[in-house]
Motif scaffolding. Structure first.
Motif, mmCIF file in Angstrom:
data_model
loop_
_atom_site.group_PDB
_atom_site.id
_atom_site.type_symbol
_atom_site.label_atom_id
_atom_site.label_comp_id
_atom_site.label_asym_id
_atom_site.label_seq_id
_atom_site.Cartn_x
_atom_site.Cartn_y
_atom_site.Cartn_z
ATOM 1 N N ASP A 127 0.782 -1.058 -0.177
ATOM 2 C CA ASP A 127 -0.017 0.111 0.100
ATOM 3 C C ASP A 127 0.911 1.083 -0.059
ATOM 4 O OD1 ASP A 127 -2.193 1.725 0.282
ATOM 5 O OD2 ASP A 127 -2.380 1.372 2.430
ATOM 6 N N VAL A 128 1.473 1.556 -1.209
ATOM 7 C CA VAL A 128 2.334 2.823 -1.248
ATOM 8 C C VAL A 128 1.650 3.911 -1.775
ATOM 9 C CG1 VAL A 128 4.363 1.305 -1.402
ATOM 10 C CG2 VAL A 128 3.143 1.777 -3.582
ATOM 11 N N SER A 129 2.374 5.083 -1.740
ATOM 12 C CA SER A 129 1.848 6.145 -2.492
ATOM 13 C C SER A 129 3.059 7.051 -2.876
ATOM 14 C CB SER A 129 0.892 7.170 -1.561
ATOM 15 O OG SER A 129 1.891 7.677 -0.296
ATOM 16 N N GLY A 130 2.823 7.733 -3.883
ATOM 17 C CA GLY A 130 3.901 8.466 -4.649
ATOM 18 C C GLY A 130 4.699 7.540 -5.534
ATOM 19 N N PRO A 131 5.783 8.081 -6.271
ATOM 20 C CA PRO A 131 6.752 7.364 -6.908
ATOM 21 C C PRO A 131 7.428 6.528 -6.349
ATOM 22 C CG PRO A 131 7.459 9.313 -6.708
ATOM 23 C CD PRO A 131 6.077 9.626 -5.911
ATOM 24 N N ILE A 132 8.186 5.542 -6.979
ATOM 25 C CA ILE A 132 9.384 4.754 -6.523
ATOM 26 C C ILE A 132 10.403 5.736 -6.132
ATOM 27 C CG2 ILE A 132 8.836 2.801 -7.722
ATOM 28 C CD1 ILE A 132 11.185 3.328 -9.564
ATOM 29 N N ALA A 133 11.272 5.244 -5.200
ATOM 30 C CA ALA A 133 12.475 6.167 -4.839
ATOM 31 C C ALA A 133 13.810 5.414 -5.081
ATOM 32 C CB ALA A 133 12.195 6.263 -3.223
ATOM 33 N N TYR A 134 14.839 6.260 -5.228
ATOM 34 C CA TYR A 134 16.336 5.494 -5.432
ATOM 35 C C TYR A 134 16.825 5.777 -4.478
ATOM 36 C CZ TYR A 134 14.510 5.233 -10.287
ATOM 37 O OH TYR A 134 13.605 4.803 -11.424
ATOM 38 N N HIS A 135 17.457 4.783 -3.601
ATOM 39 C CA HIS A 135 18.288 5.281 -2.481
ATOM 40 C C HIS A 135 19.891 4.754 -2.643
ATOM 41 C CE1 HIS A 135 19.674 6.186 1.573
ATOM 42 N NE2 HIS A 135 20.413 4.649 1.613
ATOM 43 N N PHE A 136 20.575 5.952 -2.801
ATOM 44 C CA PHE A 136 22.207 5.541 -3.041
ATOM 45 C C PHE A 136 22.985 5.281 -1.623
ATOM 46 C CE2 PHE A 136 20.713 7.661 -6.623
ATOM 47 C CZ PHE A 136 21.340 7.129 -7.527
ATOM 48 N N LYS A 137 23.504 4.013 -1.681
ATOM 49 C CA LYS A 137 24.184 3.693 -0.336
ATOM 50 C C LYS A 137 25.362 4.611 -0.256
ATOM 51 C CE LYS A 137 26.037 -0.492 1.586
ATOM 52 N NZ LYS A 137 26.806 0.096 2.583
ATOM 53 N N ASP A 138 25.731 4.727 1.399
ATOM 54 C CA ASP A 138 26.730 5.542 1.555
ATOM 55 C C ASP A 138 28.086 4.936 1.080
ATOM 56 O OD1 ASP A 138 26.024 3.156 3.595
ATOM 57 O OD2 ASP A 138 28.059 3.888 4.534
ATOM 58 N N GLY A 139 28.807 6.044 0.493
ATOM 59 C CA GLY A 139 30.127 5.607 -0.215
ATOM 60 C C GLY A 139 29.878 5.548 -1.719
ATOM 61 N N SER A 140 28.659 5.804 -2.032
ATOM 62 C CA SER A 140 28.275 5.679 -3.710
ATOM 63 C C SER A 140 29.091 6.739 -4.328
ATOM 64 C CB SER A 140 27.055 5.765 -4.006
ATOM 65 O OG SER A 140 26.327 4.483 -3.747
ATOM 66 N N ASN A 141 29.696 6.690 -5.155
ATOM 67 C CA ASN A 141 30.432 7.724 -6.027
ATOM 68 C C ASN A 141 30.386 7.523 -7.565
ATOM 69 O OD1 ASN A 141 32.942 6.164 -6.684
ATOM 70 N ND2 ASN A 141 33.000 5.945 -4.516
ATOM 71 N N PRO A 142 31.118 8.405 -8.478
ATOM 72 C CA PRO A 142 31.027 7.948 -9.955
ATOM 73 C C PRO A 142 31.698 6.709 -10.323
ATOM 74 C CG PRO A 142 31.464 10.351 -9.518
ATOM 75 C CD PRO A 142 31.572 9.498 -8.129
ATOM 76 N N TYR A 143 32.705 6.049 -9.280
ATOM 77 C CA TYR A 143 33.445 5.083 -9.642
ATOM 78 C C TYR A 143 32.941 3.855 -9.162
ATOM 79 C CZ TYR A 143 35.847 9.268 -10.838
ATOM 80 O OH TYR A 143 36.053 10.386 -11.210
ATOM 81 N N TRP A 144 31.915 3.809 -8.199
ATOM 82 C CA TRP A 144 31.329 2.681 -7.449
ATOM 83 C C TRP A 144 29.964 3.018 -6.997
ATOM 84 C CZ3 TRP A 144 29.272 1.536 -2.752
ATOM 85 C CH2 TRP A 144 28.998 0.467 -2.349
ATOM 86 N N THR A 145 28.886 2.371 -7.641
ATOM 87 C CA THR A 145 27.724 3.006 -7.230
ATOM 88 C C THR A 145 26.577 1.968 -7.148
ATOM 89 O OG1 THR A 145 27.829 4.617 -9.190
ATOM 90 C CG2 THR A 145 25.676 4.419 -8.389
ATOM 91 N N ALA A 146 25.832 1.759 -5.959
ATOM 92 C CA ALA A 146 25.051 1.113 -5.351
ATOM 93 C C ALA A 146 23.665 1.577 -5.310
ATOM 94 C CB ALA A 146 25.428 0.580 -3.927
ATOM 95 N N ILE A 147 22.604 1.158 -5.548
ATOM 96 C CA ILE A 147 21.286 1.895 -5.743
ATOM 97 C C ILE A 147 20.460 0.755 -5.202
ATOM 98 C CG2 ILE A 147 19.346 2.711 -7.130
ATOM 99 C CD1 ILE A 147 21.776 3.107 -9.400
ATOM 100 N N GLN A 148 19.624 1.186 -4.395
ATOM 101 C CA GLN A 148 18.356 0.374 -3.812
ATOM 102 C C GLN A 148 17.069 1.066 -4.274
ATOM 103 O OE1 GLN A 148 16.972 0.780 0.611
ATOM 104 N NE2 GLN A 148 18.217 -1.289 0.634
ATOM 105 N N ILE A 149 16.082 0.341 -4.597
ATOM 106 C CA ILE A 149 14.805 0.637 -4.842
ATOM 107 C C ILE A 149 14.072 0.707 -3.606
ATOM 108 C CG2 ILE A 149 13.039 0.669 -6.285
ATOM 109 C CD1 ILE A 149 15.541 1.100 -7.659
#
Length: 228
Positions: A127-149
């Protein structure tokens, strides 16, 4: 942003990379229900604590399937009722079909004194409202990228990024529920494509990256007719 309709394919209760469809949801499961004391919304799925939503569960190690069920909502039936829970953790010692529930969820099915009960469960839309969200893990940067939906209606099966040639490349999911590009995705913004287990797809063309930040997408993944 583009939203696509349901896809096809076969599916059983253990989520894999092949989406099912709205007309063929994952099969119900059965097993034992137990409870764990420190159920606050955190756990192996790497979500934040949710003190206002403690109807949560840990998935058994067989069905956990490299975080495939993380964020999914399950309608669980026990001896004295049913409850909808959100999967946030892993239960390493639990067998196929088992769920380890929060005390708040367990006591809606049976007195806590029972300790272990027979349950059945099946996937339902969150039962969600609004759009999905992208959470970037601590330490994410242009050279190592970790994304959680986050804030998704159905379990997520795939996240892809568009490269400079316009081709979509799948990002590997790790067992702590982040999609990790070990070589990074560059400075951004990113074009990302997200697929859920019912075959719904959302494309976001300008996702702003960050270090331990969360950004909203443009849309929510589509709902199946009738709330299936």
């Amino acid at each position: 942003m583009i939203v696509a309709a349901c896809g096809g394919g076969s599916h059983d209760a253990t989520i894999d990379a092949t989406p099912t469809s709205c007309s063929n949801p994952p099969a119900p499961e059965s097993g034992d229900g137990t409870y764990y004391t420190f159920a606050d919304g955190t756990g192996a799925c790497s979500f934040d604590a949710t003190p206002n939503d403690l109807n949560v569960a840990a998935m058994n190690s067989v069905d956990y399937a490299n975080a495939a069920w993380c964020g999914a909502c399950l309608d669980v039936t026990g001896p004295q009722g049913h409850v909808v829970v959100r999967v946030v953790d892993l239960c390493p010692e639990c067998k196929h079909g088992d769920l380890d529930l929060s005390p708040q969820a367990f006591e809606q099915l049976s007195p806590l004194a029972a300790g272990r009960i027979a349950i059945t469960w099946h996937e339902v839309p969150c039962d969600v409202s609004g759009p999905i969200a992208y959470h970037f893990k601590d330490g994410s940067n242009p050279y190592w990228t970790a994304i959680q939906i986050r804030n998704h209606r159905y379990p997520i099966t795939k996240v892809e990024a568009k490269d400079k040639t316009g081709a979509w490349t799948s990002i590997q999911r790790l067992d702590y529920n982040f999609f990790v590009q070990a070589s990074g995705l560059g400075d951004g913004p990113y074009s990302l494509r997200v697929t859920d287990d019912r075959g719904h797809v959302v494309e976001d063309d300008s996702v702003t990256p960050g270090d331990n930040t969360t950004t909203s997408g443009a849309s929510q993944l589509e709902a199946c007719p009738g709330g299936a």
